[in-house]
Design an enzyme around this catalytic site. Sequence first.
Site, PDB file in Angstrom:
ATOM      1  N   HIS A  25       0.811  -1.210   0.000  1.00 37.27           N
ATOM      2  CA  HIS A  25       0.000   0.000   0.000  1.00 37.27           C
ATOM      3  C   HIS A  25       0.852   1.272   0.000  1.00 37.27           C
ATOM      4  O   HIS A  25       0.388   2.325  -0.413  1.00 37.27           O
ATOM      5  CB  HIS A  25      -0.972  -0.013   1.180  1.00 37.27           C
ATOM      6  CG  HIS A  25      -2.011  -1.085   1.052  1.00 37.27           C
ATOM      7  ND1 HIS A  25      -3.033  -1.248   1.950  1.00 37.27           N
ATOM      8  CD2 HIS A  25      -2.188  -2.049   0.120  1.00 37.27           C
ATOM      9  CE1 HIS A  25      -3.791  -2.280   1.572  1.00 37.27           C
ATOM     10  NE2 HIS A  25      -3.291  -2.783   0.471  1.00 37.27           N
ATOM     11  N   ASP A  26       2.077   1.156   0.449  1.00 37.69           N
ATOM     12  CA  ASP A  26       3.009   2.284   0.352  1.00 37.69           C
ATOM     13  C   ASP A  26       3.387   2.516  -1.113  1.00 37.69           C
ATOM     14  O   ASP A  26       3.440   3.642  -1.590  1.00 37.69           O
ATOM     15  CB  ASP A  26       4.266   1.963   1.181  1.00 37.69           C
ATOM     16  CG  ASP A  26       5.214   3.149   1.313  1.00 37.69           C
ATOM     17  OD1 ASP A  26       5.302   3.957   0.385  1.00 37.69           O
ATOM     18  OD2 ASP A  26       5.889   3.246   2.361  1.00 37.69           O
TER      19      ASP A  26
END
Length: 758
Positions: free
Chosen positions: A269-270
Site C-alpha cells: 500500500h506504500d
Amino acid sequence: MKVESAKIAIPLLGVLLWVLSIHAGIFSDAGTLYLRLPFHGGPINKNAISSTANKPEVLNILNKITVGDLNDTVNFAENVIRFLKRLENNLLWSNIKVSDGTPSHGMLISFGPDKEALDRGKEALIALRATSQLMNTYCGKLSKASGHTMSSQECSKLLSRFSFHGTPLEGACIALESPCEKGQYQSDYRSINGSCNNLNKGHRGESFTGYSRLLYADYSDGVHELRRSVTKKPLPNARTIVSSLIKTDNKPSKKATLALLQWSQFLEHDLCRSATAVAIHTDSPIECCSQEGDNLSPRFMHPLCSPIYVYDDKKYAQEGVSCLSFVRSLPATRADCSFGPADQVNQATHYLDGSQIYGSTHRRSKQLRSFNGGKLATSQSESREYLPLSRDPTRDCQLFSANSTCFESGDARVNFQPQLALMHTIWYREHNRIADELSKLNSHWDDEKIFQETRRIVIAEMQKITYGEWMEMALGKTAQEHILATSYNSKTDSSVSNAFATSVMRSLKSLSDGMPKLYDEDRTVNESIFMRNYFHNPGLLRHRGVLDALTVGLATQPSQQLDIFYADDLINKLYTNGKFGFDVLSFDLQRGRDHGLPSYMKFRQLCGLKAANGFSDFLDDMTEEDVLALQQVYSNAQDVDLTIGGLLEKPKEHSIFGPTFYCIVADQMLRTRQGDRYFYDNYAQPKPFTRNQLKEIEKITLARILCDNTDNVKHMQKRVFEKVSTSNPLFECQSEASIPKLNLNHWQEDESNSVVSF
Ligand SMILES: *[C@@H]1O[C@H](CO)[C@@H](O)[C@H](O)[C@H]1NC(C)=O
Ligand SMILES: *[C@@H]1O[C@H](CO)[C@@H](O)[C@H](O)[C@H]1NC(C)=O
Ligand SMILES: *[C@@H]1O[C@H](CO)[C@@H](O)[C@H](O)[C@H]1NC(C)=O
Ligand SMILES: *[C@@H]1O[C@H](CO)[C@@H](O)[C@H](O)[C@H]1NC(C)=O
C-alpha cells in the site's frame, strides 16, 4: 511457417537484448546466483525493436505521418469518447449504480480514483482510442511494407514512436516533462507526492504516473483489449481457473508469523494503488453486474466493464451468483507521452515513503495533519489515540451499524481489515511519539519543521524494517546483501513495475489466515474472528484490549505459505454484504490481463528460467501434480497467467517466493532503493542523516515499534516476522539492551546556527 517463427523470434530477441544489456558489468556472478535477474529493470528498452521495423519501406510510411494527422486522430478519438455520454446518462437514469455496502462498493473503496487520476485517466483513454485509430489506418500498410504479417503488438510498438506534441493531448506531456524548480530539488525533505526526487526527470515516481514495465504490454489488439490465448481464443475464465486450482485448506508456515503478511500488505500500500475507472462524463462508479450478482443486459454494459462470469461453480451457485463486477483500471499517460498500449496509473507515490500514512497528495496530507507540534490528527477512545475517524463512514467503509467505526489515513484501503488498520494506528502513534520528543529537544522548531523531521525519521524506520527484516524473510540473505551493497544511482528508474504491483504483491494475500486470532500477553489464544465480518469494518480495534491482542497475534499466529492455498473468506467472501462476496484471486487474474501483463512464460524466461515449450518444462519449478492441474485449465503452456505460474512455483531456498516472483521482487527492491535520492542512507541528498543519526536508525526493528506504540504489550521477540523460538526468544519491551531504541538526542539542534550537534 516463416511468418510464425518471425512472430515468436521478435519478442524473444527483445527480451534477450534487454536482459543482456542490463547485466553487462553489473553483477558478474548474477548468472549463477540470480538466474539472470533483471536487476536493473525498469522501463523496457524501446530500441530493442525488430530489424524489420527499420526497413526503409517501413520508415517511409512512418515519416509521412504528420502532426496534422495525429491531431486529426486525437480529435476523432475525443468525439468517440464524447459519444459515450448518452450511454452513461442512460445508466444513471436506469439506476445501474454501485450501492453502499455491496461487494462492488468494497472494491470501489479500495481502488476508487482520486480526482487527479480521473483527470489524467480521461486523457489517457482518448490517447488509447487514438492509438487504435492510428493502427486501423496504418498497420495494414506497415505490415505490407515490412514484408511480413505484423502482430498488433509490433505495430503499436512502431506507432509508440509518436508523441502527443502538437495535439490537444499536449498538456499531458507538459505535466510529465516540466522540470521542478531548483529549490524543490534542493528541499531537505522529500515531497509528499514523490515529485522532484529524480534530478533529470522531476516527475519520475510521482503519484498518478504510470507503472513501469519489465516486458512490453500484451494486449490482444496491441492497445487495450485483454490478452488472448496464443491460439487466439479467449483465455480461460478467471473464476474457472480459481475454482479448479485453488484450495482453501490451512497450510501454515513453519517459520513466519502473520506479521510477515501484514508488513507485505503495508508495503504494497506504500508503493502501489491502482485506480478503477468510473464513468467518463458523469464520474459515477460503474457497475457491471446486477446488485444481486446477475448478468446485466448488454445495453447497460459500460465499455470499461470486464465482468467475470461464473459457470458451474458450487460456491456461487448456492448464492445464485453468476457475475462478478470487474471494472477496468484507469490508464495513465505513458511515461514518454506517446501513443501506444495502455499503462496503468499508480495513485500512490512510487517511492517507499510512508505515503500510506501521510498521503500521496498535498490535499490529503493536509487533511491528516493536526498542524500542532508537528503531529498527525487523531481520534480518541478511552483516552487512547487512534487514527482520525472518517467524516463519511458509509462512503468510506462497508458498515452494518451506524455506530461502526471507519478510519482515515493516507491510503483509502486502511480499513480493509482490522490488522491493517492496526498497523496504520501503530505508525500514527510512532509519528506523534517522535514529534513530541523532537519538540521537547528543539523548542525553537515550528510545526512544519517538526512534522518534516519526524516524517523523515518515520520513513527511515520503515525503509530500515523493509530492507533489514522483511527482505531477509521474503528473499533471503543473499539477495538482501546484494541489494544493500548498491547505492544511489540517478539513472535508476524506481517506478513500480506493473508486474510487481498487479501480480506479485497481490499474490501475498495467500499468506492470510481467514481467522485472525486475538492473543493474550502470555501468547495464548483468547478469541478468533472471521475475516469476512471485518472487511472495511475495523471498529473492534477501538475496544479495550483488542489492539494489543491483535498485535500479539501478528507476532504469534503463523502466516500461511505463499501457494495456491487461500483463505476461503478471500476467495468467496471478499467484501461480502452478508449475501455474497467477491473472489480476490479472480480479480487479480482479471486485473493482470486488464493491465496487459504478458504470460507467466514470458516472465520466467525474463528471469532466466528454461524457455518452456510445453507444460512439462515447468516440472523443474513445479510439482507434477500442479503441472497436471494447470494442463487441465489452460490449453497452452504459453497462456498461463503470471500470478498462477508464480503461485505454483516451489519456493526458492530461504525465500517465500518461487524463482519468477523472487526475481520480480528483487528487481523492484533494488530499484526502489537505488533510484530514491532521499533513501535514508544516501549521503548524496540535500540533508543526509549524520553518522550518529544513521547509527540510531540502524537499531530499529519492528519489535521496537510494536513495543512502543501498543497500549500494554510487555514482551516481544526481536525478529517479529519469525515465530518465537529458542533462537528468537521473548524479551521485555522495557529492555533497551535487548530491543534497542532510537536515541533522539542526536536530533537536538543548536538554536543559534541550526547545525546538528554531534
Ligand atoms: C489540432 O486541432 C485543433 C482542433 O482541436 C486545432 O485547433 C489545431 O490548430 C490543430 N493543430 C494542428 C497542428 O493541426
Ligand atoms: C507535487 O509536489 C510538488 C512539490 O511539493 C508541487 O510543487 C506540485 O504542485 C505537486 N503536484 C501536484 C500535481 O499536486
Ligand atoms: C452506539 O453508540 C451510542 C453512543 O456512543 C451507545 O450508547 C450505543 O450503545 C451504541 N450502540 C451500539 C449498538 O453499539
Ligand atoms: C480476553 O480478551 C478480553 C478482551 O477482548 C479480555 O477482557 C479478557 O480478559 C481476555 N481473557 C484473558 C484470559 O486474558
